[in-house]
Design a protein around this motif. Sequence first.
Motif, PDB file in Angstrom:
ATOM      1  N   ARG A 160       0.850  -1.255  -0.115  1.00 54.44           N
ATOM      2  CA  ARG A 160       0.101   0.077  -0.088  1.00 54.44           C
ATOM      3  C   ARG A 160       0.926   1.210   0.077  1.00 54.44           C
ATOM      4  N   VAL A 161       0.525   2.366  -0.376  1.00 56.88           N
ATOM      5  CA  VAL A 161       0.998   3.605  -0.394  1.00 56.88           C
ATOM      6  C   VAL A 161       1.748   3.914   0.803  1.00 56.88           C
ATOM      7  N   ARG A 219     -11.089   2.126   0.666  1.00 56.23           N
ATOM      8  CA  ARG A 219     -10.239   3.500   0.549  1.00 56.23           C
ATOM      9  C   ARG A 219      -8.839   3.301   0.206  1.00 56.23           C
ATOM     10  N   ASP A 220      -8.465   2.045   0.411  1.00 58.18           N
ATOM     11  CA  ASP A 220      -6.867   1.839   0.170  1.00 58.18           C
ATOM     12  C   ASP A 220      -6.470   1.094  -1.026  1.00 58.18           C
ATOM     13  N   ARG A 258      -7.815  -2.130  -5.780  1.00 58.19           N
ATOM     14  CA  ARG A 258      -8.569  -1.596  -4.477  1.00 58.19           C
ATOM     15  C   ARG A 258      -8.479  -2.786  -3.482  1.00 58.19           C
ATOM     16  N   SER A 259      -7.984  -2.550  -2.320  1.00 59.04           N
ATOM     17  CA  SER A 259      -7.883  -3.384  -1.196  1.00 59.04           C
ATOM     18  C   SER A 259      -9.249  -3.803  -0.964  1.00 59.04           C
ATOM     19  N   HIS A 308       3.225 -10.601   0.251  1.00 61.06           N
ATOM     20  CA  HIS A 308       1.896 -10.207  -0.262  1.00 61.06           C
ATOM     21  C   HIS A 308       1.562 -10.145  -1.936  1.00 61.06           C
ATOM     22  N   TRP A 309       0.538 -11.060  -2.087  1.00 61.00           N
ATOM     23  CA  TRP A 309      -0.044 -10.806  -3.476  1.00 61.00           C
ATOM     24  C   TRP A 309      -1.520 -10.516  -3.358  1.00 61.00           C
ATOM     25  N   SER A 310      -1.856  -9.317  -3.904  1.00 58.74           N
ATOM     26  CA  SER A 310      -3.261  -8.693  -3.678  1.00 58.74           C
ATOM     27  C   SER A 310      -3.867  -9.105  -4.820  1.00 58.74           C
TER      28      SER A 310
END
Length: 251
Positions: A33-34, A71-72, A65-66, A210-212
């Motif tokens: 994440r940012v 929002r992340d 998008r998470s 982590h692989w989103s």
Amino acid sequence: MAHSRQAVPPFVHLGAHPIRWQLLNELSRSDYRVRELVTQVGEPQNLVSYHLRLLRDGGLVTSTRSSYDGRDSYYHLNLDHCADILIGAGAALHPALRLRCVPTAFEPDGPLAVLFVCTGNSARSAIAQALLRRQSGGRVEVLSAGSRPKPAMHPNTVRVLRQEYGIDISDQSPRHLDTLSERRFDAVITLCDKAREVCPDFGNGSAAIHWSIADPAATGDTDEGSYPVFRATAAEIDTRIRHLLPVLATR
């Protein structure tokens, strides 16, 4: 002989900036994440977001998008595209530098153990477990588990592995993450944004990656209607595992 003026190759243009190079290095290991990237590169969020946008516009980075916090967003490095434009950068400098990507032989120095984690352990992590076993030729001990395991494998998980990769997991059942708390792993890879938030630290030098990846079962379609999503998810996981193997070989 006069040389014509050439545009700077895309990878050189994008990767030469120190902050963008740091971001590429961080994202080569995991999706982030940012706010995590802000901490890792030590720069203000607005500056990190600006350079991420340039990398995204250049096709080197994608964002999703998470599923944990809408929002992340998570950022992911497109290593195949990086390879393509790196090859182009060499050829642009001199024909003798026309590079080509050669698959790296998977030759680990010793035994390796990898754990894949998602929420239900009925789709993404089960697919990753089967595909890493296949790509590593069985030279990696691979397990998968879920933070809230489903009662059974999703039918399309079984189907996509059988039809697209010739792997039969019809006798496999989801497993709870808690049953592996005493095990040691060289790498623990979460494929679900929600599972990442609750996945324990396995310690002992385990690499946390982590692989989103979106849950293919979350489309709400029928099993038949969601099968193309499962096929695309399996293809993405297969690509990520291909990039993972050289990393595992150096652990």
